[in-house]
Design a protein around this motif. Structure first.
Motif, PDB file in Angstrom:
ATOM      1  N   TYR A   1      -0.434 -47.367  -5.141  1.00  0.00           N
ATOM      2  CA  TYR A   1      -0.584 -45.970  -4.728  1.00  0.00           C
ATOM      3  C   TYR A   1      -0.568 -45.030  -5.925  1.00  0.00           C
ATOM      4  CZ  TYR A   1       4.559 -46.367  -4.937  1.00  0.00           C
ATOM      5  OH  TYR A   1       5.843 -46.615  -5.317  1.00  0.00           O
ATOM      6  N   ASN A   2      -1.489 -44.147  -5.892  1.00  0.00           N
ATOM      7  CA  ASN A   2      -1.545 -43.016  -6.791  1.00  0.00           C
ATOM      8  C   ASN A   2      -1.064 -43.278  -8.213  1.00  0.00           C
ATOM      9  OD1 ASN A   2      -1.786 -40.504  -7.814  1.00  0.00           O
ATOM     10  ND2 ASN A   2      -1.087 -39.517  -5.933  1.00  0.00           N
ATOM     11  N   ASP A   3      -1.979 -43.594  -9.054  1.00  0.00           N
ATOM     12  CA  ASP A   3      -1.645 -43.742 -10.463  1.00  0.00           C
ATOM     13  C   ASP A   3      -1.798 -42.370 -11.125  1.00  0.00           C
ATOM     14  OD1 ASP A   3      -1.407 -44.319 -13.075  1.00  0.00           O
ATOM     15  OD2 ASP A   3      -2.753 -46.028 -13.066  1.00  0.00           O
ATOM     16  N   PRO A   4      -0.694 -41.635 -11.266  1.00  0.00           N
ATOM     17  CA  PRO A   4      -0.826 -40.237 -11.668  1.00  0.00           C
ATOM     18  C   PRO A   4      -1.417 -40.074 -13.063  1.00  0.00           C
ATOM     19  CG  PRO A   4       1.491 -40.894 -11.596  1.00  0.00           C
ATOM     20  CD  PRO A   4       0.690 -42.059 -11.111  1.00  0.00           C
TER      21      PRO A   4
ATOM     22  N   ILE B   1      -5.853 -44.498  -6.007  1.00  0.00           N
ATOM     23  CA  ILE B   1      -5.299 -45.417  -5.005  1.00  0.00           C
ATOM     24  C   ILE B   1      -6.206 -46.633  -4.950  1.00  0.00           C
ATOM     25  CG2 ILE B   1      -4.798 -45.785  -2.558  1.00  0.00           C
ATOM     26  CD1 ILE B   1      -4.569 -42.586  -2.602  1.00  0.00           C
ATOM     27  N   GLU B   2      -5.591 -47.782  -5.071  1.00  0.00           N
ATOM     28  CA  GLU B   2      -6.392 -49.006  -4.986  1.00  0.00           C
ATOM     29  C   GLU B   2      -5.733 -49.947  -3.997  1.00  0.00           C
ATOM     30  OE1 GLU B   2      -8.505 -50.264  -8.790  1.00  0.00           O
ATOM     31  OE2 GLU B   2      -6.484 -49.779  -9.444  1.00  0.00           O
TER      32      GLU B   2
ATOM     33  N   GLY C   1      12.500 -46.784   7.426  1.00  0.00           N
ATOM     34  CA  GLY C   1      12.897 -45.483   6.889  1.00  0.00           C
ATOM     35  C   GLY C   1      12.395 -45.229   5.486  1.00  0.00           C
ATOM     36  N   ASP C   2      11.372 -45.942   5.068  1.00  0.00           N
ATOM     37  CA  ASP C   2      10.774 -45.643   3.770  1.00  0.00           C
ATOM     38  C   ASP C   2       9.588 -44.709   4.007  1.00  0.00           C
ATOM     39  OD1 ASP C   2      10.413 -45.614   1.079  1.00  0.00           O
ATOM     40  OD2 ASP C   2       9.527 -47.601   0.926  1.00  0.00           O
ATOM     41  N   GLU C   3       9.205 -44.010   2.953  1.00  0.00           N
ATOM     42  CA  GLU C   3       8.102 -43.064   3.108  1.00  0.00           C
ATOM     43  C   GLU C   3       6.989 -43.426   2.143  1.00  0.00           C
ATOM     44  OE1 GLU C   3       9.576 -39.125   2.543  1.00  0.00           O
ATOM     45  OE2 GLU C   3      10.993 -39.328   4.212  1.00  0.00           O
ATOM     46  N   PRO C   4       5.742 -43.294   2.601  1.00  0.00           N
ATOM     47  CA  PRO C   4       4.635 -43.547   1.683  1.00  0.00           C
ATOM     48  C   PRO C   4       4.694 -42.578   0.514  1.00  0.00           C
ATOM     49  CG  PRO C   4       3.850 -43.193   3.940  1.00  0.00           C
ATOM     50  CD  PRO C   4       5.296 -42.865   3.929  1.00  0.00           C
ATOM     51  N   TYR C   5       4.190 -43.012  -0.606  1.00  0.00           N
ATOM     52  CA  TYR C   5       4.103 -42.119  -1.757  1.00  0.00           C
ATOM     53  C   TYR C   5       3.304 -40.886  -1.337  1.00  0.00           C
ATOM     54  CZ  TYR C   5       3.321 -40.612  -6.545  1.00  0.00           C
ATOM     55  OH  TYR C   5       3.294 -39.893  -7.696  1.00  0.00           O
ATOM     56  N   PRO C   6       3.800 -39.659  -1.651  1.00  0.00           N
ATOM     57  CA  PRO C   6       3.159 -38.467  -1.094  1.00  0.00           C
ATOM     58  C   PRO C   6       1.706 -38.283  -1.531  1.00  0.00           C
ATOM     59  CG  PRO C   6       4.942 -37.888  -2.641  1.00  0.00           C
ATOM     60  CD  PRO C   6       4.996 -39.370  -2.424  1.00  0.00           C
ATOM     61  N   GLY C   7       1.331 -38.873  -2.645  1.00  0.00           N
ATOM     62  CA  GLY C   7      -0.046 -38.706  -3.089  1.00  0.00           C
ATOM     63  C   GLY C   7      -1.010 -39.641  -2.373  1.00  0.00           C
TER      64      GLY C   7
END
Ligand code: CA
Length: 471
Positions: free
Chosen positions: A402-405, A418-419, A460-466
């Motif tokens: 996820y999201n390589d900033p 995102i890949e 209860g985990d959250e996806p990366y916001p990006g």
């Protein structure tokens, strides 16, 4: 001898299942580890929920995922005010001890708790003449080889506590980098070439761009600290990669050999004391490891060799000898399972689930068909592995990088933020063919994406916001 079962929980560091002969290793024999498999059950689908040392250890002790216990990376230390299953055993009257690797931080707030006795390595510790730490700041300095000293200490612990119910955690440093063998094994394997895995020359074509830039190739091993040799002059690149593999894998297998001998001594001790029938013996490792697979060493990624954990359990009264289990179990399940077997209550907040029924040879109708994975450390300097999460079922695996900033360049140009990777494990067990964009897999992709979202919500985990929703 008591009626309550004892526990001998042996955990190594970075020992891949495919370097254990009971798992069909092509490269070594582990006669003593095989004794546990022969006398008990071998798990063929045991997985870590984050393939890196500290987080996996925290998940095992707390029975919770890393986003809950807070130990998401190698540098986070376990907040020891949290519930752990050894504390529950101690509270239930067990005499508890941990000897060897801790790697969850030191000092108030991080030292081992829930143990009547602890003697642990500081941080990663050393293979030769290792200093060890005890309660109240006591430092133990001795000469010797780390695996042998940990084994000696464990035998002493069993001697001292064999008349009461005990739970002993024997945590080896082996087979962690930098793979320094015991002197008696310096020349083991000298006269052979260790076969390379089938995927040794994998060119990673079709896999995510971020995968192509990881620094876990044979050429990324440090010649002096990892390989303990100067690279011979005049080798072609291919020859040097092969030479590096031999240096690497032989030392890895040598440190495994010392550990296997030590485990044999522990099993002998249980036999000699008449404790074997009343002791649950567990062998596992905090995660798997690449042994030249895909051309890599190390772990971190969600690929099979790194995701898998060896898990062997013997307990004669309940576990039929020489059995195997291919149901999915994960590291957070270990604690609740052992509490269940030892008759200690499992608190409601624990996220793992007891797989004691699997040990009895029974599969509960609602046993999970999938597992959730998340690696949090994004592009650390040494290994450059990307953060990612994913889901694995018995037949497929979906991974989201996820999201390589930083948008760093992969081999094929700038990395997509995102890949995704999708593998059909039945058709492609070595994960060489990424079918994420194959129309034939569109339905599987949608199913797995939904399952990933369900697991994140449930746990209860959250996806990366990006990250964007999967197409
Ligand atoms: Ca490890």
């Amino acid at each position: 001898m008591t009626d309550r079962p004892n526990l001998l929980f042996i955990m190594s560091d970075d020992h891949a299942a495919h370097a254990i002969s009971a798992y069909g290793s092509r490269i070594n024999q582990t006669t003593n580890l095989d004794r546990i498999a022969d006398n008990g059950m071998r798990f063929d689908a045991a997985f870590c929920t984050n393939s890196i040392c500290t987080p996996s250890r925290a998940a095992i002790l707390t029975g919770t995922y890393n986003h809950v216990n807070g130990a998401t990376t190698l540098d986070t230390h376990l907040d020891n005010s949290q519930w752990t299953f050894p504390q529950a055993l101690q509270a239930a009257g067990y005499t508890t001890g941990i000897i060897g690797k801790w790697h969850l931080g030191h000092g108030p707030g991080h030292d081992p708790v829930g143990f009547d006795f602890w003697r642990v390595l500081p941080g990663q510790g050393h293979y030769d003449n290792p200093v060890m730490l005890e309660a109240n700041g006591k430092i133990v300095e001795r000469g010797g080889y780390v695996t042998d000293l940990i084994t000696d200490d464990c035998i002493d612990f069993i001697d001292e506590h064999k008349d009461k119910p005990f739970a002993l955690f024997c945590h080896h440093k082996a087979s962690h980098r930098t793979w320094n063998p015991a002197p008696r094994h310096f020349t083991l394997f000298d006269d052979i070439d260790v076969p390379a895995p089938e995927t040794f020359w994998d060119d990673h074509e079709g896999r995510a761009d971020v995968i192509q830039s990881v620094k876990m190739h044979m050429m990324d091993l440090d010649p002096i600290t990892d390989l303990k040799a100067l690279v011979p002059e005049g080798l072609s690149r291919e020859e040097e990669i092969e030479w590096r593999y031999q240096r690497y894998i032989k030392d890895y297998l040598r440190v495994v050999a010392a550990m296997d001998e030590g485990i044999g001594r522990l099993l002998d001790k249980l036999d000699e004391e008449g404790l074997a029938d009343n002791t649950i013996v567990v062998y596992t490792s905090d995660q798997g490891f690449f042994l030249g697979d895909h051309g890599w060493f190390d772990k971190r990624l969600m690929y099979e060799e790194s995701l898998g954990m060896p898990l062997l359990i013997q307990y004669p009264p309940r576990v039929e000898a020489g059995t195997t289990c291919d149901e999915i179990v994960v590291n957070v399940d270990y604690g609740p399972t052992l509490l269940d077997l030892m008759g200690v209550e499992i608190p409601g907040h624990v996220q793992g689930r007891s797989f004691a029924p699997l040990l009895d040879g029974q599969r509960p109708a609602d046993w999970p068909e999938s597992m959730y994975y998340r690696y949090w450390m994004h592009r650390d300097g040494a290994h450059n592995t990307p953060a990612h999460y994913g889901v694995r079922t018995k037949t497929h695996k979906l991974i989201c990088y996820y999201n390589d900033p930083l948008g760093q360049e992969g081999a094929n140009g700038p990395a997509d933020p995102i890949e995704w990777e999708l593998f059909d494990l039945a058709a492609d067990p070595h994960e060489l063919r990424n079918v994420i964009d194959d129309p034939a897999y569109a339905a599987v992709r949608a199913e797995l994406a939904a399952e990933l979202a369900r697991l994140q919500a449930d746990l209860g985990d959250e996806p990366y916001p990006g990250a964007v929703a999967p197409h």
